[in-house]
Design a protein around this motif. Structure first.
Motif, PDB file in Angstrom:
ATOM      1  N   ARG A 274     -15.105   2.777  59.397  1.00 17.80           N
ATOM      2  CA  ARG A 274     -15.184   2.084  60.692  1.00 17.80           C
ATOM      3  C   ARG A 274     -14.491   2.861  61.818  1.00 17.80           C
ATOM      4  N   GLY A 275     -13.948   4.018  61.486  1.00 22.66           N
ATOM      5  CA  GLY A 275     -13.353   4.856  62.523  1.00 22.66           C
ATOM      6  C   GLY A 275     -11.945   4.481  62.909  1.00 22.66           C
ATOM      7  N   VAL A 276     -11.181   3.886  62.012  1.00 23.26           N
ATOM      8  CA  VAL A 276      -9.809   3.496  62.353  1.00 23.26           C
ATOM      9  C   VAL A 276      -9.032   4.706  62.868  1.00 23.26           C
ATOM     10  N   GLY A 277      -8.244   4.487  63.910  1.00 22.44           N
ATOM     11  CA  GLY A 277      -7.601   5.601  64.591  1.00 22.44           C
ATOM     12  C   GLY A 277      -6.315   6.087  63.975  1.00 22.44           C
ATOM     13  N   SER A 278      -5.583   5.198  63.292  1.00 22.87           N
ATOM     14  CA  SER A 278      -4.324   5.605  62.676  1.00 22.87           C
ATOM     15  C   SER A 278      -4.147   4.875  61.351  1.00 22.87           C
ATOM     16  N   ILE A 279      -3.365   5.457  60.477  1.00 17.45           N
ATOM     17  CA  ILE A 279      -3.049   4.859  59.183  1.00 17.45           C
ATOM     18  C   ILE A 279      -1.549   4.965  58.963  1.00 17.45           C
ATOM     19  N   MET A 280      -0.954   3.860  58.535  1.00 23.38           N
ATOM     20  CA  MET A 280       0.493   3.822  58.303  1.00 23.38           C
ATOM     21  C   MET A 280       0.793   3.936  56.810  1.00 23.38           C
ATOM     22  N   ILE A 281       1.760   4.781  56.494  1.00 20.08           N
ATOM     23  CA  ILE A 281       2.159   4.993  55.110  1.00 20.08           C
ATOM     24  C   ILE A 281       3.028   3.824  54.634  1.00 20.08           C
ATOM     25  N   SER A 282       2.918   3.512  53.344  1.00 13.34           N
ATOM     26  CA  SER A 282       3.630   2.372  52.772  1.00 13.34           C
ATOM     27  C   SER A 282       5.029   2.756  52.299  1.00 13.34           C
ATOM     28  N   PHE A 283       5.916   1.766  52.287  1.00 15.73           N
ATOM     29  CA  PHE A 283       7.267   1.957  51.772  1.00 15.73           C
ATOM     30  C   PHE A 283       7.277   2.171  50.251  1.00 15.73           C
ATOM     31  N   ASN A 284       6.280   1.650  49.555  1.00 18.59           N
ATOM     32  CA  ASN A 284       6.371   1.641  48.101  1.00 18.59           C
ATOM     33  C   ASN A 284       6.256   3.041  47.497  1.00 18.59           C
ATOM     34  N   SER A 285       6.596   3.113  46.228  1.00 16.68           N
ATOM     35  CA  SER A 285       6.394   4.335  45.455  1.00 16.68           C
ATOM     36  C   SER A 285       5.154   4.162  44.592  1.00 16.68           C
ATOM     37  N   TRP A 286       4.617   5.280  44.138  1.00 19.95           N
ATOM     38  CA  TRP A 286       3.555   5.253  43.133  1.00 19.95           C
ATOM     39  C   TRP A 286       4.049   6.040  41.932  1.00 19.95           C
ATOM     40  N   ASN A 287       4.262   5.311  40.850  1.00 22.76           N
ATOM     41  CA  ASN A 287       4.806   5.906  39.629  1.00 22.76           C
ATOM     42  C   ASN A 287       6.067   6.726  39.916  1.00 22.76           C
ATOM     43  N   GLY A 288       6.930   6.135  40.744  1.00 21.82           N
ATOM     44  CA  GLY A 288       8.249   6.713  40.992  1.00 21.82           C
ATOM     45  C   GLY A 288       8.362   7.642  42.175  1.00 21.82           C
ATOM     46  N   THR A 289       7.264   7.990  42.824  1.00 24.85           N
ATOM     47  CA  THR A 289       7.307   8.905  43.963  1.00 24.85           C
ATOM     48  C   THR A 289       6.983   8.145  45.242  1.00 24.85           C
ATOM     49  N   LYS A 290       7.851   8.259  46.230  1.00 24.09           N
ATOM     50  CA  LYS A 290       7.652   7.566  47.494  1.00 24.09           C
ATOM     51  C   LYS A 290       6.383   8.059  48.195  1.00 24.09           C
ATOM     52  N   LEU A 291       5.605   7.103  48.700  1.00 24.62           N
ATOM     53  CA  LEU A 291       4.356   7.465  49.386  1.00 24.62           C
ATOM     54  C   LEU A 291       4.605   8.317  50.621  1.00 24.62           C
ATOM     55  N   HIS A 292       5.739   8.146  51.271  1.00 21.98           N
ATOM     56  CA  HIS A 292       5.998   8.907  52.494  1.00 21.98           C
ATOM     57  C   HIS A 292       6.116  10.413  52.240  1.00 21.98           C
ATOM     58  N   GLY A 293       6.321  10.786  50.993  1.00 18.39           N
ATOM     59  CA  GLY A 293       6.412  12.215  50.685  1.00 18.39           C
ATOM     60  C   GLY A 293       5.349  12.677  49.718  1.00 18.39           C
ATOM     61  N   HIS A 294       4.270  11.893  49.571  1.00 19.43           N
ATOM     62  CA  HIS A 294       3.264  12.154  48.541  1.00 19.43           C
ATOM     63  C   HIS A 294       2.099  12.961  49.109  1.00 19.43           C
ATOM     64  N   ARG A 295       2.177  14.270  48.992  1.00 18.87           N
ATOM     65  CA  ARG A 295       1.155  15.146  49.580  1.00 18.87           C
ATOM     66  C   ARG A 295      -0.227  14.900  48.968  1.00 18.87           C
ATOM     67  N   HIS A 296      -0.283  14.646  47.671  1.00 22.61           N
ATOM     68  CA  HIS A 296      -1.592  14.459  47.043  1.00 22.61           C
ATOM     69  C   HIS A 296      -2.320  13.269  47.644  1.00 22.61           C
ATOM     70  N   LEU A 297      -1.629  12.138  47.788  1.00 20.47           N
ATOM     71  CA  LEU A 297      -2.295  10.940  48.299  1.00 20.47           C
ATOM     72  C   LEU A 297      -2.529  10.998  49.807  1.00 20.47           C
ATOM     73  N   VAL A 298      -1.612  11.620  50.543  1.00 22.49           N
ATOM     74  CA  VAL A 298      -1.740  11.628  52.006  1.00 22.49           C
ATOM     75  C   VAL A 298      -2.677  12.739  52.489  1.00 22.49           C
ATOM     76  N   THR A 299      -2.457  13.939  52.031  1.00 22.57           N
ATOM     77  CA  THR A 299      -3.283  15.053  52.510  1.00 22.57           C
ATOM     78  C   THR A 299      -4.544  15.247  51.665  1.00 22.57           C
ATOM     79  N   ASP A 300      -4.367  15.335  50.336  1.00 22.35           N
ATOM     80  CA  ASP A 300      -5.514  15.640  49.487  1.00 22.35           C
ATOM     81  C   ASP A 300      -6.532  14.500  49.450  1.00 22.35           C
ATOM     82  N   VAL A 301      -6.040  13.261  49.278  1.00 23.44           N
ATOM     83  CA  VAL A 301      -6.966  12.136  49.150  1.00 23.44           C
ATOM     84  C   VAL A 301      -7.363  11.585  50.510  1.00 23.44           C
ATOM     85  N   LEU A 302      -6.373  11.189  51.310  1.00 28.64           N
ATOM     86  CA  LEU A 302      -6.664  10.501  52.569  1.00 28.64           C
ATOM     87  C   LEU A 302      -7.357  11.410  53.580  1.00 28.64           C
ATOM     88  N   LYS A 303      -6.767  12.557  53.835  1.00 30.79           N
ATOM     89  CA  LYS A 303      -7.291  13.410  54.898  1.00 30.79           C
ATOM     90  C   LYS A 303      -8.452  14.292  54.446  1.00 30.79           C
TER      91      LYS A 303
END
Length: 625
Positions: A274-303
């Motif tokens: 739908r063309g959303v302009g921004s996405i906010m990262i979550s406070f939670n971790s995924w299997n022990g790693t904080k999403l705010h520092g998760h390059r695979h999920l933020v850059t590789d998957v999302l972007k």
């Protein structure tokens, strides 16, 4: 959005930043005039609205110093930054945390504050406008007098994406009426455990329901971001915040990548489509790693994989949590930016963020290419929003704030969100004529309680915190003069002469952190005593449950004639009365599975457990298809 370790706003700071004096107005006019005066960049490509956005961004990026760029990556809270700081530090964004408002809390004061900050941003050598963000998660909920729509769990119960799109458009107009062009909404979490204090921010437990309700993004952003009434939407919180172990806020989501993709990723894919302009990262971790520092999920998957071209913003001090040590560190900053965070929400630590990031860039630990990519994404949205041509508040939209049309839309949403769960002997709908009705309960006459958290203040409040219609007021307005409505919050004074008693009970207001319920999930002792008092009088009891999630009421349900799940309806309580009296047929359906016992949690459709009411359940009135 915010962490429960909330920065407390001092009254003196609010007065300094919120109060508008004649001197401040004059100063603002001077800044405005100086910002609009001819500059060496007046003929630059980036100043030409007829040029393609891509060309304007490239031209501006080529003129920017490192300090200019670092400022664009920085977002500060309004009470921790002065307008002059925006000029000195080239700060690209300001936000209001939950409950952070100017004094007085009026649309005019909001617009005046916004214009002061914007004037300071435009006074920088390149004149780059700032972008102001706010959590308008169910209407422009920080502003007294705004229309407060049902929270997302209620909108999910409507099953009506078209209605939700209209709500997004109405919210955008009210937000723009205070000058603000950026909304930290919608929350696209898939809530999988009702103990979580943010369950009401979810449209539902199945990913297909939040995915369908991304229609709200189309409403907020309009046909084009260049539309003066549009706001930049934010899909949050990426990703898995609704699936933490135990429903603990900011906890750990322990799932395989396949399960994370199946349950929690689809709404974000839909938002990107739908063309959303921004996405906010979550406070939670995924299997022990904080999403705010998760390059695979933020850059590789999302972007990369999903092709998100907007910008990624962190949550409130979320970067600080990456290394697990309190205090913003170079490691926090480096990992977040390299992971793909484009704008850092660093409410009070914005100076430290800039200083740390500058060192990281100069040392080569964060590349110039990564900084340029982040700046390019941010500037693109500022150009698309028309902030370079229309940087100041468009006050013509202020008339929409709390308007009759928007309140009518909210009332419709409330009516469509009601889920009828029990209706013994067809006691509902109530007869508006020649009736004797007793109303009781802690939530019957409380705008704050029926609006829930994220209303005027972060955690919400009790009482008449903003104009609206309580459920009690809606009931009184719905009956004919031939009927009598008696009210006592505790149920005192009821007797067998009444034909029905309506108990409006449930939860008080709360937001993240404080809303987590690790123990019992039932009604309070006060609510139970009120209902018992009504029952003891021999009067049939209709329970209206005002809550942000299903509650453990299986043990009491056999004693109630009817049960209506009203969720958190917001300011238009007459929508509840519309269903009680049959002016609107109950069409809502459960967006979550209703627990039979707290011991079942988490309980979700298809997990093999037997619920009290299944996902998608909802009764109709006799004769209704």
């Amino acid at each position: 959005m915010r962490t429960p370790r909330r920065f407390r706003f001092r009254r003196t700071t609010r007065m300094l930043l919120g109060g508008l004096t004649a001197a401040a107005l004059v100063a603002g006019l001077i800044v405005t005039l100086s910002a609009s005066a001819p500059t060496p960049q007046a003929a630059a490509t980036y100043r030409d609205p007829h040029q393609p956005v891509e060309a304007r961004v490239a031209d501006l990026l080529g003129r920017m110093s490192l300090d200019d760029k670092l400022g664009q990556l920085t977002q500060a809270e309004r009470a921790s930054v002065n307008p002059a700081d925006l000029t000195s530090y080239r700060i690209g964004s300001v936000l209001s945390g939950g409950g952070s408002a100017p004094t007085p809390n009026t649309p005019t004061a909001w617009a005046d504050m916004y214009d002061r900050f914007q004037g300071a941003a435009l006074a920088t050598p390149l004149g780059i406008p700032m972008i102001y963000g706010v959590d308008a998660v169910h209407g422009h909920n920080n502003v007294v007098g705004a229309t407060i729509f049902p929270h997302n769990i209620g909108l999910g119960a409507t099953g009506n994406p078209e209605l939700v799109e209209r709500i997004g458009r109405a919210t955008a107009a009210e937000v723009r009426g205070t000058g603000i062009p950026w909304n930290f909404a919608p929350c696209l979490c898939v809530a999988r455990n009702d103990r979580w204090g943010r369950t009401y921010e979810s449209f539902g437990e199945h990913p297909d329901l939040p995915s369908a309700m991304t229609s709200v993004i189309s409403g907020m952003q309009g046909p084009s971001l260049a539309d003066p009434g549009a706001v930049l939407a934010t899909a949050k919180h990426y990703v898995g915040d609704g699936g933490t172990v135990g429903g603990v806020d900011q906890g750990d989501t322990r799932l395989s990548e396949a399960e994370l993709r199946r349950i929690h990723l689809p709404p974000f894919r839909a938002a990107i489509e739908r063309g959303v302009g921004s996405i906010m990262i979550s406070f939670n971790s995924w299997n022990g790693t904080k999403l705010h520092g998760h390059r695979h999920l933020v850059t590789d998957v999302l972007k990369t994989e999903l092709g998100f071209t907007g910008f990624v913003v962190s949550d409130w001090n979320g970067i600080d949590q990456i290394d697990g040590v309190p205090g913003l560190s170079a490691a926090d900053v480096r990992q977040a930016v390299n992971a793909g965070v484009d704008m850092a929400m660093v409410p009070t630590e914005w100076r430290r963020f800039i200083d740390l990031l500058r060192v990281e860039v100069r040392a080569g630990r964060v590349t110039t290419a990564r900084i340029d990519d982040a700046v390019r994404r941010i500037l693109t949205k500022k150009f698309e929003l028309g902030l370079f041509e229309r940087p100041y508040a468009d006050r013509s939209y202020a008339a929409t704030i709390g308007s009759a049309g928007h309140r009518a839309l909210a009332r419709q949403a409330v009516a469509e969100s009601q889920v009828l769960l029990k209706n013994a002997d067809g006691i509902l709908p109530l007869d508006p004529a020649n009736n004797l009705i007793f109303v009781a309960g802690t939530n019957a006459d409380d705008i704050g309680h029926q609006s829930g958290g994220w209303t005027i203040s972060w955690q919400g409040g009790s009482g008449a915190i903003t104009p609206g219609t309580s459920v009690l007021a809606g009931i009184r307005a719905a009956v004919d003069p031939s009927s009598t409505v008696t009210y006592d919050p505790a149920g005192h004074g009821v007797d067998s002469s009444y034909r029905v008693a309506v108990a409006v009970v449930g939860e008080g207001p709360y937001a993240e952190g404080a809303g987590d319920r690790p123990g019992a999930m039932g009604l309070s002792g006060t609510d139970l005593a009120t209902i018992d008092r009504l029952r003891a009088a021999g009067v049939p009891v209709v329970v209206v449950l005002v809550s942000g999630r299903p509650l453990d009421i299986a043990g009491q349900l056999p004693d109630w004639q009817a049960l209506l799940a009203a969720w958190l309806p917001g300011t238009e309580g007459d929508g509840v009365a519309d269903v009680l009296f049959g002016a609107h047929q109950p069409t809502g359906r459960l967006p979550v599975t209703w627990l039979a016992s707290a011991s079942q949690l988490p309980i979700n459709d298809g997990d093999g457990q037997t619920p009290l009411f299944p996902y998608g359940f909802g009764l109709s009135y006799p004769g209704q298809p």
